[in-house]
Design an enzyme around this catalytic site. Structure first.
Site, PDB file in Angstrom:
ATOM      1  N   ARG A  37       1.925  23.805   2.501  1.00 13.49           N
ATOM      2  CA  ARG A  37       2.933  23.142   3.333  1.00 13.49           C
ATOM      3  C   ARG A  37       4.135  22.743   2.484  1.00 13.49           C
ATOM      4  NH1 ARG A  37       2.365  23.977   8.292  1.00 13.49           N
ATOM      5  NH2 ARG A  37       0.170  23.770   7.933  1.00 13.49           N
TER       6      ARG A  37
ATOM      7  N   LEU B 109       5.049  24.809  16.028  1.00 10.10           N
ATOM      8  CA  LEU B 109       4.194  25.069  14.874  1.00 10.10           C
ATOM      9  C   LEU B 109       4.829  26.151  14.012  1.00 10.10           C
ATOM     10  CD1 LEU B 109       0.865  25.304  16.834  1.00 10.10           C
ATOM     11  CD2 LEU B 109       1.697  23.355  15.590  1.00 10.10           C
ATOM     12  N   ASP B 110       4.349  26.299  12.777  1.00 12.16           N
ATOM     13  CA  ASP B 110       4.880  27.395  11.972  1.00 12.16           C
ATOM     14  C   ASP B 110       3.776  28.410  11.685  1.00 12.16           C
ATOM     15  OD1 ASP B 110       4.910  25.799   8.689  1.00 12.16           O
ATOM     16  OD2 ASP B 110       3.327  26.203  10.107  1.00 12.16           O
ATOM     17  N   SER B 111       4.124  29.412  10.888  1.00  8.25           N
ATOM     18  CA  SER B 111       3.194  30.535  10.754  1.00  8.25           C
ATOM     19  C   SER B 111       1.898  30.136  10.056  1.00  8.25           C
ATOM     20  CB  SER B 111       3.858  31.688  10.012  1.00  8.25           C
ATOM     21  OG  SER B 111       4.434  31.212   8.814  1.00  8.25           O
ATOM     22  N   ASP B 113       0.350  27.296  10.497  1.00 10.26           N
ATOM     23  CA  ASP B 113      -0.484  26.721  11.558  1.00 10.26           C
ATOM     24  C   ASP B 113      -1.075  27.811  12.424  1.00 10.26           C
ATOM     25  OD1 ASP B 113       2.038  24.226  11.936  1.00 10.26           O
ATOM     26  OD2 ASP B 113       0.178  24.127  10.795  1.00 10.26           O
TER      27      ASP B 113
END
Lengths: 79, 155
Positions: A37, B109-111, B113
């Site tokens: 992240r 959300l992003d990739s 996630d």
């Protein structure tokens, strides 16, 4: 972003492998997620940095998969 | 482990009935047992155990045991399970979740996630989804269609 570039696909595949490898050993998952992240907002153009992190991650994945690695813990500075 | 359980079943029946069992029983216990043992964290683990329907006399009067497989998948059950898993994911707001909500555009959300979500689906349904196809699944309804496609569920 409509399509992922080759590098992005590699990173996502690496993320998958990490999640699978870290599933059974306690303490790795939060670390894996935080690390990915944190580095997610590197610019796409900064290829040197990304590749450096990628190679480092591959080595760490090998260490994770090693049978002798059991768990991960962290120390935090308390007040 | 499965053989031990079978052995206990056989012993509990008592010796004489053993000889009455027809030799060509289709026993589908071992693969389901192995699957249930390997996935204790899935919420459907309880429903994945084989159900022993008990002994029954078939028309020729011979005692035989029946084992059942998992209940057949239907589009509705797949959809319910997919939505349940998504509701359990902490980054998704359950009120805003619908079958047509796009992970990136609607739910933010992003990739990374999305990779986690697809892995949760793999764990839930028990089969691997290759990377190339996984990165295209962007809404719950697409996931349901993909699983129905792979598992030959049609209505």
């Amino acid at each position: 972003m409509a399509r992922h570039s080759k590098l992005q696909k590699q990173v996502l595949a690496l993320y998958r492998q990490f999640l699978r490898a870290g599933r059974d050993k306690p303490g790795f998952l939060p670390r894996i997620r935080d690390e990915f992240r944190e580095n997610a907002n590197i610019k796409k153009t900064d290829v040197m940095h990304i590749e450096y992190l990628y190679r480092r991650a591959q080595r760490q994945l090998e260490q994770l998969k090693d049978v002798n690695t059991k768990q991960l813990g962290t120390f935090t500075k308390g007040k | 482990m499965a053989s031990r359980a079978l052995h206990q079943c056989v012993r509990s029946l008592g010796r004489p009935s053993l000889w009455l069992l027809p030799t060509n029983l289709a026993v589908r216990v071992p693969p389901v047992f192995a699957a249930a043992a390997l996935r204790p964290l899935s919420f459907t683990a309880a429903s994945r155990k084989t159900r022993w329907l008990g002994q029954s006399y078939i028309s020729s009067g011979v005692l035989c045991r029946q084992y059942s497989d998992l209940p057949p998948l239907t589009l509705d059950t797949i959809k319910d399970r997919v939505m349940y898993v998504l509701k359990l994911y902490d980054k998704i707001n359950p009120e805003r979740l619908q079958t047509s909500s796009h992970f990136m555009k609607d739910l933010g959300l992003d990739s990374l996630d999305q990779v986690e979500i697809i892995m949760a689906m793999e764990d839930e349904f028990g089969f691997e989804i290759p990377d190339a196809e996984a990165e295209k699944l962007m809404t719950p309804s697409e996931i349901v269609n993909y699983i129905a496609d792979k598992k030959d569920v049609y209505e």
